[in-house]
Motif scaffolding. Structure first.
Motif, mmCIF file in Angstrom:
data_model
loop_
_atom_site.group_PDB
_atom_site.id
_atom_site.type_symbol
_atom_site.label_atom_id
_atom_site.label_comp_id
_atom_site.label_asym_id
_atom_site.label_seq_id
_atom_site.Cartn_x
_atom_site.Cartn_y
_atom_site.Cartn_z
ATOM 1 N N GLU A 431 0.836 -1.205 0.000
ATOM 2 C CA GLU A 431 0.000 0.000 0.000
ATOM 3 C C GLU A 431 0.872 1.257 0.000
ATOM 4 O O GLU A 431 0.382 2.369 0.092
ATOM 5 N N LYS A 432 2.186 1.043 -0.012
ATOM 6 C CA LYS A 432 3.139 2.153 -0.061
ATOM 7 C C LYS A 432 4.383 1.620 -0.761
ATOM 8 O O LYS A 432 4.640 0.409 -0.751
ATOM 9 N N ALA A 433 5.162 2.530 -1.343
ATOM 10 C CA ALA A 433 6.385 2.118 -2.027
ATOM 11 C C ALA A 433 7.584 2.442 -1.151
ATOM 12 O O ALA A 433 7.539 3.365 -0.339
ATOM 13 N N HIS A 446 9.833 -2.298 -2.959
ATOM 14 C CA HIS A 446 8.475 -2.855 -3.102
ATOM 15 C C HIS A 446 7.546 -1.775 -3.634
ATOM 16 O O HIS A 446 7.657 -0.600 -3.270
ATOM 17 N N ASP A 447 6.647 -2.191 -4.512
ATOM 18 C CA ASP A 447 5.754 -1.252 -5.200
ATOM 19 C C ASP A 447 4.526 -0.941 -4.363
ATOM 20 O O ASP A 447 4.114 -1.737 -3.523
ATOM 21 N N LYS A 448 3.917 0.176 -4.679
ATOM 22 C CA LYS A 448 2.578 0.435 -4.161
ATOM 23 C C LYS A 448 1.578 -0.130 -5.174
ATOM 24 O O LYS A 448 1.619 0.210 -6.349
ATOM 25 N N VAL A 449 0.704 -1.012 -4.709
ATOM 26 C CA VAL A 449 -0.257 -1.645 -5.608
ATOM 27 C C VAL A 449 -1.669 -1.125 -5.335
ATOM 28 O O VAL A 449 -2.450 -0.896 -6.252
ATOM 29 N N VAL A 450 -2.020 -0.948 -4.068
ATOM 30 C CA VAL A 450 -3.343 -0.423 -3.704
ATOM 31 C C VAL A 450 -3.165 0.643 -2.614
ATOM 32 O O VAL A 450 -2.091 0.769 -2.025
ATOM 33 N N ASP A 451 -4.228 1.382 -2.348
ATOM 34 C CA ASP A 451 -4.219 2.368 -1.262
ATOM 35 C C ASP A 451 -4.457 1.675 0.076
ATOM 36 O O ASP A 451 -5.163 0.662 0.132
ATOM 37 N N THR B 76 -8.535 -2.956 -5.549
ATOM 38 C CA THR B 76 -8.660 -3.876 -4.416
ATOM 39 C C THR B 76 -7.690 -5.028 -4.603
ATOM 40 O O THR B 76 -7.596 -5.593 -5.702
ATOM 41 N N LEU B 77 -6.999 -5.355 -3.530
ATOM 42 C CA LEU B 77 -6.051 -6.469 -3.588
ATOM 43 C C LEU B 77 -6.816 -7.775 -3.787
ATOM 44 O O LEU B 77 -7.806 -8.029 -3.075
ATOM 45 N N ILE B 78 -6.389 -8.588 -4.759
ATOM 46 C CA ILE B 78 -7.090 -9.872 -4.939
ATOM 47 C C ILE B 78 -6.200 -11.090 -4.686
ATOM 48 O O ILE B 78 -6.691 -12.172 -4.438
ATOM 49 N N HIS B 79 -4.880 -10.915 -4.707
ATOM 50 C CA HIS B 79 -4.036 -12.104 -4.534
ATOM 51 C C HIS B 79 -2.595 -11.706 -4.247
ATOM 52 O O HIS B 79 -2.109 -10.704 -4.762
ATOM 53 N N VAL B 80 -1.920 -12.499 -3.397
ATOM 54 C CA VAL B 80 -0.481 -12.330 -3.145
ATOM 55 C C VAL B 80 0.160 -13.712 -3.257
ATOM 56 O O VAL B 80 -0.358 -14.681 -2.697
ATOM 57 N N GLU B 81 1.265 -13.794 -3.986
ATOM 58 C CA GLU B 81 1.969 -15.078 -4.072
ATOM 59 C C GLU B 81 3.465 -14.842 -4.151
ATOM 60 O O GLU B 81 3.916 -13.721 -4.412
#
Lengths: 845, 198
Positions: A431-433, A446-451, B76-81
């Motif tokens: 949620e943060k980079a 590590h990337d930010k992917v979601v808030d 929305t996060l859907i998966h982590v691997e």
């Protein structure tokens, strides 16, 4: 050493660690080595999954590791099993120590230089004969009667005094032999409880994995550091590895298995009281650190890499105070706060309890569970005026004022507690980079992917916006004491509606750039001490070498054809070197010791070092280079082509450490501060320099106290993480380990009438906890001096919040620590055990 | 409404004959591709087909530094691997690392600022901006009340012993850097510690 390099080892000793359960992914490489024929050994008080997968399990009583390792050192020396070409050339084995040096075996357990009134050592008698060697740790300064620079500059006037024949009675080799002579297999068995046959098997297996063709690794974790002799346990491992020639070579070394995602990073870029970024010492109010010049004079080592020290501190000051720093004001050196003593977590707890500390920030730490003497921690928090907690859920610490022990016990009500508490939701990785630095110094982005959810923000956001507000509040102050906050550079770009600071901009500053035109610097060799470079942490230079190149983002592993150093995956500080001291992977002439263990070598045609790794040495220094002593060489010029340990003043691996350790130049077995037995080796019972805060709210008992007959050790579980917040609040991990327990040997359970799953009470002078009994043969009693000593194990993850709960093990532990680090002694103490429950309201009491 | 018709034995038999792989293999189709197809397999979709974003992550638990891939859809996060490219974990994760998705999506996560006034017996929700302003005010007040410029002997120390900070080993390097820079270099705090000790 990189974790994947474990697969290249011929023998692996795991000690002070339950690697299979606590670092399972790294343990894969230990198993790969085993499949290739390596001997895997586990020396540990408990029989765990690591033991189950090992070739040898050596059971030892908690806290006796130095006796065991000292026995191995004696075995190697007495049987002449050390790697001669390596140890003679690359360590201080032949160096002659001052005549006045006395060993604990002559002194009833203490080294020479002991001051009974100050309860500390002076270091004069531990020095190289006629020379003074500055510490190679962050604090190079050593307090001596003569001035620091006069003492240490002798290192520039000629080679250190040596006897290559090893016959001089005060050469390190002879001192080592005398020091470890009492650590016989019989004594090892008597102290540790490990059968001497098992011990000898371990020592021989390690010694076999030595020499040109073979290497061995030692892995440790907090099972070593959490002792009042923790640093010296690791020192003992270092001595073994230096004698066997296992440092800087493939499959060789010491692997510290650390426990948090960026605990290495938070040491390198320290949120620690005694360090500035890059292992520079925080200025000290009681040391000669009055001005920048004083500080540089007393912290710059005349020889070795640390001679570059002024460049790193000046570049740091430039990064922090920008154009307000000038040569005339020491680049703002005076604005750095000076420490006065030990400001680490243990004394911090007491300073909160005593009312000295009024405000507390808790940024992702949960001391109500993780702090020693946890009930005192919970009580102390009520003395604060204010406390800010940033976390993703309500921690035990955040809820101390209505769920803490004093409130539950009815001693206090929330209305009696004045503390103003803020609990701010945080964003998590993903949620943060940003970057984490893993246990082998590898910096990975590590990337930010979601808030983050709702008002959840990164700690970067929290600190940045707090700083912005504070700078605004102080903007118009004319008071000189407000200059540091006014002048602090704080111009980071923000992004999006949430105004999140740009983490890459911060990483660019950490890496360093030219001043004032802000061109990224690719190598710390280019840092300057004249204000033309700014650098937040010199050892990280190279992680962001160009304005648009973030090397921590790089994801290019080596293919199946090798070489397997994976230089394209992330960035390992310093200078992307994967194995430190790798010049020692080649013999003195610069040739690899063997084809099988090839890593770095001297290319005579090109006139430079080459290798599968970035070479940790002056690239163009030939193996036959010798310093020209007539010129009083400084820095790296004073190290020869065969001195691989460039961070140490004489370039040699320190079998014997003249400066930098508060409890002696060699590891010595002392009993834990709370022990069920007398020290069989010396009259001195426990580490004479151990930090013991013995006071009514932190009572510590004497050895052999019949009220507390059993050894207690605390530990971790695969499914939980440290203080437990990130796993007890997660459904899957909480379901796998749903509640607290303690492990008890069947013999002890029978003696006390305890059945499996019964409730039991554990007690120490600090407090009592109740928990379920897990009766298991994984714990075995030891026969020490004819007496049966039982050990009890208790995981320390649990608390009252989340899905998985249990009593807090640290209610039992004491605020007692290692003299060098201040790290608490939570892996070996003593306790009492009884069947039953505590008298609590919820138990119907 | 369409009447529900239960599958008869004949339907099952027809289905079996249609999907039975052996005759197709005997006709020369590969058991690993064409002959392996069935009505069921034709309906299978890639698990992460709907992800509109993927990022690299590093496992937030211990210090081994396992790489992860994180997938999201519509924010929305859907998966982590585990990231199979990583030389550290080669796609694997331990029980904690495998719980990363559960951590980020835990029902126990907070999304609002909670505030407990002195002597109060309950939390109250507060706006983030209000809390930040209040914290800045308190930090300034405590610093101003406890700051020491010089010791009695004249040594300039520029520090405050009245404020402390704990934590950092779970945070990013950039976060640790700003914490140390602001708290030490800016405010003069000396009680700055985290889970590590050296």
């Amino acid at each position: 050493m990189p974790q994947w390099d474990l697969a290249n080892a011929d023998c692996i000793l795991v000690m002070g660690s339950n690697m299979a359960e606590n670092h399972p992914i790294a343990f894969r490489f230990a198993l790969q080595a085993k499949q290739k024929g390596a001997t895997l050994i586990h020396a540990d008080p408990r029989f765990t999954r690591t033991s189950a997968l090992a070739d040898i399990h050596a059971p030892i009583r908690a806290g006796t590791d130095i006796a065991f390792l000292g026995g191995i050192i004696r075995h190697i020396l007495e049987n002449d099993l050390w790697f001669k070409d390596y140890a003679l050339n690359y360590t201080n084995l032949a160096t002659i120590i001052e005549d006045a040096f006395e060993d604990p075996s002559q002194n009833d357990g203490k080294f020479s230089g002991w001051d009974e009134a100050k309860k500390s050592y002076s270091y004069e008698s531990w020095q190289y004969k006629g020379e003074f060697v500055p510490s190679s740790l962050a604090e190079h300064f050593v307090n001596t009667t003569e001035s620091f620079s006069d003492q240490t500059k002798r290192l520039q006037q000629g080679p250190t005094p040596k006897d290559e024949t090893l016959q001089h009675p005060n050469c390190v080799y002879q001192i080592l032999k005398r020091h470890f002579a009492p650590y016989t297999p019989e004594m090892v068995e008597r102290v540790t409880g490990c059968p001497k046959e098992t011990f000898v098997k371990v020592a021989d297996a390690l010694a076999r994995a030595s020499g040109r063709e073979k290497t061995g690794t030692i892995c440790y974790a907090v099972g070593w550091t959490h002792h009042s002799t923790g640093v010296q346990m690791i020192r003992a491992a270092a001595i073994i590895q230096l004698l066997l020639g296992n440092v800087g070579r493939p499959g060789g070394g010491i692997l510290a298995l650390r426990g948090h995602s960026s605990i290495q990073g938070s040491t390198d870029i320290p949120t620690l009281y005694n360090l500035l970024p890059g292992y520079l010492p925080q200025p000290h109010g009681l040391k000669p650190h009055h001005s920048l010049q004083d500080y540089i004079d007393h912290e710059t080592t005349p020889t070795g890499w640390w001679h570059n020290f002024p460049k790193y501190i000046v570049s740091l000051l430039r990064a922090w105070y920008g154009e307000a720093g000038m040569k005339e004001n020491g680049w703002g050196f005076e604005w750095l706060p000076k420490i006065m003593g030990d400001h680490s977590q243990n004394p911090m707890t007491l300073a909160i309890e005593d009312g000295l500390i009024k405000g507390l920030f808790l940024l992702g730490q949960n001391p109500a569970v993780g702090g020693s003497n946890a009930a005192l921690v919970q009580k102390a928090l009520g003395k604060l005026d204010w406390m800010v907690v940033t976390d993703f859920t309500e921690t035990e610490t955040a809820s101390f004022w209505y769920k803490g022990k004093p409130v539950q016990a009815g001693e206090l009500a929330p209305k009696d507690i004045k503390t103003e508490v803020f609990l701010l939701p945080t964003s998590l990785a993903g949620e943060k980079a940003g970057t984490f630095t893993n246990t082998h110094r590898l910096i990975q982005w590590h990337d930010k992917v979601v808030d983050g959810p709702g008002d959840g923000r990164s700690d970067l956001w929290f600190v940045y916006h707090l700083g912005r507000r504070l700078k605004e509040l102080y903007r118009s102050s004319a008071d000189p004491r407000d200059l540091p906050i006014r002048y602090l550079t704080w111009d980071y770009p923000v992004e999006g509606e949430r105004e999140e600071p740009d983490a890459e901009a911060v990483l660019r500053e950490i890496n360093g750039y030219t001043w004032p035109d802000r061109q990224q610097i690719a190598d710390f060799k280019d840092l300057k001490d004249d204000g033309t470079t700014a650098c937040g942490c010199w050892i990280y230079t190279g992680v962001f070498p160009k304005n648009d190149h973030n090397q921590a983002r790089s994801r290019k592993p080596d293919g199946p054809d090798g070489p397997g150093t994976h230089l394209g995956w992330g960035f390992a500080w310093p200078s992307n070197r994967r194995t430190l001291v790798n010049r020692a992977s080649a013999d003195p002439a610069g040739k690899p010791w063997s084809e099988r263990k090839k890593l770095a070598w001297w290319d005579a045609e090109k006139g430079e070092w080459d290798g599968y790794d970035q070479v940790d040495f002056s690239t163009e220094k030939a193996p036959d280079y010798t310093p020209d002593w007539s010129k009083e060489p400084a820095g790296m010029d004073a190290l020869s082509g065969t001195d691989p340990f460039i961070m140490i003043s004489d370039g040699r691996g320190a079998l014997f450490v003249p400066s930098g350790l508060k409890d002696g130049p060699l590891p010595t077995h002392y009993e834990p501060v709370e022990s069920p037995v007398r020290n069989p080796l010396y009259g001195q019972q426990h580490n004479p320099t151990a930090k013991i805060w013995d006071r009514p709210d932190n009572p510590v008992h004497v050895p052999e106290d019949p009220r507390y007959p059993h050894v207690l050790t605390t530990y971790r579980l695969t499914e939980h993480h440290s203080g437990g917040t990130p796993t007890r609040s997660v459904a899957s991990t909480a379901e796998l380990q749903p509640e607290g327990f303690s492990e008890i040997a069947p013999e002890l359970a029978k003696e006390l009438g305890i059945e499996n799953l019964d409730w039991v009470v554990l007690s120490t002078p600090r407090g009592e906890v109740e928990t379920r009994a897990l009766v298991t043969e994984r714990l075995q009693p030891f026969r020490i001096d004819g007496r049966l000593v039982h050990q009890i194990g208790m995981p320390w993850h649990f608390g009252w919040n989340g899905y998985a709960t249990g009593d807090i093990a640290n209610v039992l532990t004491a605020i007692v620590g290692d003299p060098n680090t201040g790290m608490h002694e939570n892996k070996a103490l003593t306790c009492n055990l009884r069947k039953g429950r505590l008298d609590r309201p919820q138990n119907g009491g | 409404m369409k009447p529900i018709r239960r599958r008869t034995l004949a339907d099952h038999a027809r289905g079996f004959l249609r999907d039975w792989s052996l005759p197709r293999q005997l006709r020369g189709e590969s058991p690993y591709s064409d002959a392996a197809k069935s009505t069921g397999s034709a309906k299978l979709r890639p698990r992460l087909e709907e992800a509109d974003k993927v990022g690299t992550n590093i496992c937030p638990y211990c210090a081994v530094g396992c790489a992860q891939l994180m997938y999201a859809k519509d924010g929305t996060l859907i998966h982590v691997e585990g990231d199979p490219r990583s030389p550290i974990n080669q796609g694997t994760l331990c029980p904690k690392g495998a719980a990363t998705f559960g951590w980020l999506t835990s029902e126990l996560r907070m999304s609002k600022v909670l505030y407990r006034a002195p002597h109060a017996d309950r939390w109250e929700e507060k706006p983030l901006d209000w809390a930040m302003d209040r914290i800045a005010h308190l930090a300034k007040r405590t610093r101003d009340e406890t700051f020491v410029h010089k010791l009695p002997d004249g040594t300039v120390v520029n520090h405050t012993l009245g404020m402390a900070s704990l934590g950092g080993a779970t945070l990013d390097n950039e976060e640790n850097y700003l914490i140390k820079k602001l708290f030490s270099g800016g405010l003069g705090m000396v009680w700055i510690e985290n889970q590590a000790r050296v």
